[in-house]
Structures are given as C-alpha cells and as structure tokens.
Design a protein around this motif. Sequence first.
Motif, short mmCIF file in Angstrom:
data_model
loop_
_atom_site.label_atom_id
_atom_site.label_comp_id
_atom_site.label_asym_id
_atom_site.label_seq_id
_atom_site.Cartn_x
_atom_site.Cartn_y
_atom_site.Cartn_z
N MET A 1 2.04 7.77 -4.52
CA MET A 1 1.24 7.94 -5.59
C MET A 1 1.03 9.07 -5.14
O MET A 1 1.12 10.77 -5.85
N ILE A 2 0.09 9.23 -4.85
CA ILE A 2 -0.93 10.51 -4.02
C ILE A 2 -0.38 11.80 -3.63
O ILE A 2 -0.72 12.37 -3.79
N THR A 3 0.45 11.32 -2.86
CA THR A 3 2.03 12.16 -1.50
C THR A 3 1.66 13.32 -2.76
O THR A 3 1.95 14.30 -1.98
N LEU B 1 0.69 -1.25 -0.20
CA LEU B 1 0.23 -0.30 -0.05
C LEU B 1 0.69 1.42 0.02
O LEU B 1 0.86 2.23 -0.57
N LEU B 2 2.51 1.14 1.04
CA LEU B 2 2.89 2.35 0.89
C LEU B 2 3.43 2.93 -0.90
O LEU B 2 2.83 4.06 -1.35
N TYR C 1 1.28 9.58 4.59
CA TYR C 1 2.47 7.96 3.40
C TYR C 1 3.89 7.84 4.97
O TYR C 1 4.10 6.71 5.18
N ASP C 2 3.87 9.07 5.52
CA ASP C 2 4.93 9.18 6.90
C ASP C 2 4.48 8.30 8.08
O ASP C 2 5.62 7.26 8.74
N ARG C 3 3.10 7.94 8.58
CA ARG C 3 2.74 7.25 9.47
C ARG C 3 3.47 5.55 9.08
O ARG C 3 3.45 4.86 9.99
#
Length: 95
Positions: free
Chosen positions: A59-61, A53-54, A71-73
């Motif tokens: 890509m969204i970020t 999932l990352l 993403y960071d979490r």
Amino acid sequence: MTTIKDQDLFKKQNLVRNIIEHVIEQANFTIRNLAKRPTVGMLMECENCLTDLLPIVKMITDVHDVYAPVYDRMSETLDAVQCGADFDLIELELN
C-alpha cells in the motif's frame, strides 16, 4: 496560504518512513529468530510476519514508489523462507 495540519507533507513522509522502518525491524526480528532456531514453529512465525507485513508495504509502495525495493526484498525473502533457500536480513535501501 497556511497548510492544514493533516496536509503537512514532511509529517506524512516522516510517518511513512517510520512505518517502513518498523516493518523492516519486525521482519528482521523474525528472520533472526528463524536463523537462530530453524524449527517449524519459527518458520511459521517468519512466514506469518512477512505475509502480514507485505500488504502494508505494498500500500505504501503504491503511493511512494521509492520504497519498492523494500517490497521486492521482502517478497524475495518470503519466497526464500518458504523454499528453504538462503536468506538475509532486509535493509532499507533508498536510491
């Protein structure tokens, strides 16, 4: 000027948010399973889920930086899971 269906900004933003929410739900599902049964199989399942999932969240970020904390979490959680450290559920925190 009329908008083209594919260019409806609200629908795009809603779709992106729905994808992020689904990603978080799936990640948290495997995190909960790992917390309930900390076996090697559950560890591998959690790692696989987060690893799969990352890139989607990345890509969204890249386009919608408001989701960078997600993403960071997720990255931090993956590191914690792999190191055997404490980890918590992932929450959608938008500033």
